[in-house]
Design a protein around this motif. Structure first.
Motif, PDB file in Angstrom:
ATOM      1  N   ARG A  76     -45.152 -65.132 -29.542  1.00  0.00           N
ATOM      2  CA  ARG A  76     -44.472 -66.262 -28.909  1.00  0.00           C
ATOM      3  C   ARG A  76     -44.607 -67.533 -29.733  1.00  0.00           C
ATOM      4  N   GLY A  77     -45.698 -67.634 -30.504  1.00  0.00           N
ATOM      5  CA  GLY A  77     -45.881 -68.789 -31.370  1.00  0.00           C
ATOM      6  C   GLY A  77     -44.825 -68.884 -32.452  1.00  0.00           C
ATOM      7  N   HIS A  78     -44.166 -67.788 -32.742  1.00  0.00           N
ATOM      8  CA  HIS A  78     -43.079 -67.771 -33.728  1.00  0.00           C
ATOM      9  C   HIS A  78     -41.705 -67.815 -33.055  1.00  0.00           C
ATOM     10  N   ARG A  79     -41.677 -68.267 -31.803  1.00  0.00           N
ATOM     11  CA  ARG A  79     -40.436 -68.400 -31.050  1.00  0.00           C
ATOM     12  C   ARG A  79     -39.710 -67.057 -30.900  1.00  0.00           C
ATOM     13  N   LEU A  80     -40.503 -66.009 -30.703  1.00  0.00           N
ATOM     14  CA  LEU A  80     -39.979 -64.703 -30.362  1.00  0.00           C
ATOM     15  C   LEU A  80     -40.316 -64.422 -28.902  1.00  0.00           C
ATOM     16  N   HIS A  81     -39.518 -63.579 -28.259  1.00  0.00           N
ATOM     17  CA  HIS A  81     -39.658 -63.375 -26.822  1.00  0.00           C
ATOM     18  C   HIS A  81     -39.868 -61.886 -26.518  1.00  0.00           C
ATOM     19  N   PRO A  82     -41.127 -61.452 -26.334  1.00  0.00           N
ATOM     20  CA  PRO A  82     -41.393 -60.038 -26.025  1.00  0.00           C
ATOM     21  C   PRO A  82     -40.789 -59.654 -24.669  1.00  0.00           C
ATOM     22  N   VAL A  83     -40.035 -58.557 -24.656  1.00  0.00           N
ATOM     23  CA  VAL A  83     -39.382 -58.115 -23.421  1.00  0.00           C
ATOM     24  C   VAL A  83     -39.850 -56.738 -22.973  1.00  0.00           C
ATOM     25  N   GLY A  84     -40.556 -56.011 -23.819  1.00  0.00           N
ATOM     26  CA  GLY A  84     -40.997 -54.687 -23.415  1.00  0.00           C
ATOM     27  C   GLY A  84     -41.759 -53.988 -24.517  1.00  0.00           C
ATOM     28  N   VAL A  85     -42.204 -52.787 -24.200  1.00  0.00           N
ATOM     29  CA  VAL A  85     -43.025 -52.022 -25.138  1.00  0.00           C
ATOM     30  C   VAL A  85     -42.632 -50.552 -25.080  1.00  0.00           C
ATOM     31  N   VAL A  86     -42.749 -49.907 -26.210  1.00  0.00           N
ATOM     32  CA  VAL A  86     -42.607 -48.451 -26.307  1.00  0.00           C
ATOM     33  C   VAL A  86     -43.960 -47.912 -26.715  1.00  0.00           C
ATOM     34  N   ALA A  87     -44.580 -47.118 -25.863  1.00  0.00           N
ATOM     35  CA  ALA A  87     -45.931 -46.598 -26.139  1.00  0.00           C
ATOM     36  C   ALA A  87     -46.179 -45.410 -25.227  1.00  0.00           C
ATOM     37  N   GLN A  88     -47.372 -44.857 -25.342  1.00  0.00           N
ATOM     38  CA  GLN A  88     -47.734 -43.726 -24.511  1.00  0.00           C
ATOM     39  C   GLN A  88     -49.245 -43.713 -24.277  1.00  0.00           C
ATOM     40  N   GLY A  89     -49.657 -42.999 -23.250  1.00  0.00           N
ATOM     41  CA  GLY A  89     -51.084 -42.831 -22.977  1.00  0.00           C
ATOM     42  C   GLY A  89     -51.813 -44.132 -22.712  1.00  0.00           C
ATOM     43  N   GLU A  90     -53.030 -44.239 -23.271  1.00  0.00           N
ATOM     44  CA  GLU A  90     -53.856 -45.425 -23.060  1.00  0.00           C
ATOM     45  C   GLU A  90     -53.200 -46.681 -23.628  1.00  0.00           C
ATOM     46  N   VAL A  91     -52.475 -46.528 -24.710  1.00  0.00           N
ATOM     47  CA  VAL A  91     -51.806 -47.680 -25.320  1.00  0.00           C
ATOM     48  C   VAL A  91     -50.781 -48.250 -24.349  1.00  0.00           C
ATOM     49  N   LEU A  92     -50.016 -47.395 -23.707  1.00  0.00           N
ATOM     50  CA  LEU A  92     -49.027 -47.851 -22.736  1.00  0.00           C
ATOM     51  C   LEU A  92     -49.704 -48.504 -21.537  1.00  0.00           C
ATOM     52  N   ASP A  93     -50.792 -47.890 -21.045  1.00  0.00           N
ATOM     53  CA  ASP A  93     -51.495 -48.445 -19.883  1.00  0.00           C
ATOM     54  C   ASP A  93     -51.995 -49.852 -20.173  1.00  0.00           C
ATOM     55  N   SER A  94     -52.558 -50.056 -21.354  1.00  0.00           N
ATOM     56  CA  SER A  94     -53.079 -51.382 -21.690  1.00  0.00           C
ATOM     57  C   SER A  94     -51.947 -52.393 -21.851  1.00  0.00           C
ATOM     58  N   ALA A  95     -50.812 -51.951 -22.365  1.00  0.00           N
ATOM     59  CA  ALA A  95     -49.672 -52.855 -22.530  1.00  0.00           C
ATOM     60  C   ALA A  95     -49.112 -53.266 -21.174  1.00  0.00           C
ATOM     61  N   LEU A  96     -49.020 -52.322 -20.253  1.00  0.00           N
ATOM     62  CA  LEU A  96     -48.533 -52.640 -18.918  1.00  0.00           C
ATOM     63  C   LEU A  96     -49.477 -53.605 -18.208  1.00  0.00           C
ATOM     64  N   ALA A  97     -50.783 -53.422 -18.444  1.00  0.00           N
ATOM     65  CA  ALA A  97     -51.768 -54.314 -17.820  1.00  0.00           C
ATOM     66  C   ALA A  97     -51.641 -55.742 -18.340  1.00  0.00           C
ATOM     67  N   SER A  98     -51.103 -55.898 -19.553  1.00  0.00           N
ATOM     68  CA  SER A  98     -50.940 -57.238 -20.126  1.00  0.00           C
ATOM     69  C   SER A  98     -49.653 -57.908 -19.661  1.00  0.00           C
ATOM     70  N   GLY A  99     -48.869 -57.203 -18.859  1.00  0.00           N
ATOM     71  CA  GLY A  99     -47.640 -57.789 -18.334  1.00  0.00           C
ATOM     72  C   GLY A  99     -46.372 -57.312 -18.998  1.00  0.00           C
ATOM     73  N   LEU A 100     -46.481 -56.461 -20.004  1.00  0.00           N
ATOM     74  CA  LEU A 100     -45.288 -55.922 -20.653  1.00  0.00           C
ATOM     75  C   LEU A 100     -44.666 -54.827 -19.792  1.00  0.00           C
ATOM     76  N   ASN A 101     -43.399 -54.607 -19.968  1.00  0.00           N
ATOM     77  CA  ASN A 101     -42.688 -53.540 -19.271  1.00  0.00           C
ATOM     78  C   ASN A 101     -42.351 -52.424 -20.248  1.00  0.00           C
ATOM     79  N   GLU A 102     -42.425 -51.201 -19.768  1.00  0.00           N
ATOM     80  CA  GLU A 102     -42.044 -50.065 -20.617  1.00  0.00           C
ATOM     81  C   GLU A 102     -40.527 -50.022 -20.729  1.00  0.00           C
ATOM     82  N   VAL A 103     -40.022 -49.817 -21.936  1.00  0.00           N
ATOM     83  CA  VAL A 103     -38.590 -49.699 -22.167  1.00  0.00           C
ATOM     84  C   VAL A 103     -38.312 -48.403 -22.913  1.00  0.00           C
TER      85      VAL A 103
END
Length: 284
Positions: A76-103
């Motif tokens: 976000r410091g580079h004026r980019l806007h994260p909208v989601g994540v592609v991941a699986q397993g523990e990586v996906l769980d941690s990303a969802l916990a940070s507020g990201l949405n699975e896409v």
């Protein structure tokens, strides 16, 4: 007691499908410091090119969770806007916990590249008796040597263009159009199997262009053109200068042994089948 419902007025909102463009940021490392340093360098090199773009974080190659909050802060410091994540397993769980949405970044099937088919694989007219001549034209016989060749090579024709897939609800992406960026001279033949054929240049007398789909000739068409070679009656022939020896679509052919009508001769035209007859009309 009767309750009356309010009359339905104009909708305040509606849901409609949309395809959104997003930058895909692929993560190759769990090392946060390395990720932030690489991000800083890439954004420095790109200038303002990616600013204000939505970003999908692709962590499908990672096996261990990372510090998502710190990474998101850097993004976000580079004026980019994260909208989601592609991941699986523990990586996906941690990303969802940070507020990201699975896409889902399911890629569209890649269109295969094309090259001319081998000479042995080129479909040809079976023989004159198996073909229809348009009722609104005068039948002209094929040259003797052509008739013989068409009869002897009929075995090289395989299956029709339209084929059902064995697996239900699946499809195969047709190859990209075969593009020939040169003139074709007498004796040369090009066949585009299962796709369209685009010729950028002249098709000289004695040359043959054959396609299972449409044929586009951006230049004079003076040789033979056979579209819909495996039975596609919806195929068409386009040319910027019509002056052919033979035209055919899905087996319906016409030999041109004298000049066409002046309204279409050497004009920009499209040729298609209409009620088993070859229709030729100019393109304005």
């Amino acid at each position: 007691m009767t309750t009356s419902l309010p009359s339905k007025g104009p909708e305040a909102l509606d849901f409609k499908s949309a395809t959104l463009y997003a930058v895909r940021l692929v993560l190759h490392s769990n090392d946060l410091d390395a990720l932030v340093a690489a991000l800083d360098q890439r954004m420095h090199d790109a200038g303002a090119f990616f600013e204000d773009e939505p970003v999908v974080l692709d962590a499908s190659g990672l096996t261990q969770p990372i510090e998502w909050n710190r990474l998101l802060e850097a993004i976000r410091g580079h004026r980019l806007h994260p909208v989601g994540v592609v991941a699986q397993g523990e990586v996906l769980d941690s990303a969802l916990a940070s507020g990201l949405n699975e896409v889902d970044l399911s890629n569209a099937p890649t269109r295969p590249s094309t090259k001319p088919a081998s000479e042995a694989d080129v479909p040809t007219l079976h023989n004159k008796a198996n073909f229809k001549t348009p009722s609104n034209t005068q039948e002209a016989p094929l040259p003797a040597n052509t008739t013989n060749r068409l009869a002897t090579e009929s075995a090289s024709v395989e299956t029709p263009l339209a084929q059902k897939s064995e697996a239900p609800n699946t499809f195969t992406v047709a190859p990209a159009a075969l593009v020939i960026n040169r003139q074709l001279r007498s004796g040369q033949r090009v066949y585009a199997r299962d796709t369209d054929l685009v010729i950028i240049g002249a098709v000289g007398q004695g040359a043959e262009v054959i396609a299972d789909g449409n044929i586009h000739v951006y230049g004079p068409l003076r040789g033979k053109a056979m579209a819909g070679a495996r039975g596609d009656a919806t195929a068409r022939i386009f040319t910027t200068e019509l002056d052919p020896e033979l035209i055919a679509i899905a087996g319906v052919y016409r030999v041109i042994d004298e000049d066409l009508d002046s309204s279409v001769h050497k004009q920009t035209t499209v040729i298609q089948l209409e009620a088993d007859n070859l229709s030729i009309r100019t393109l304005s």
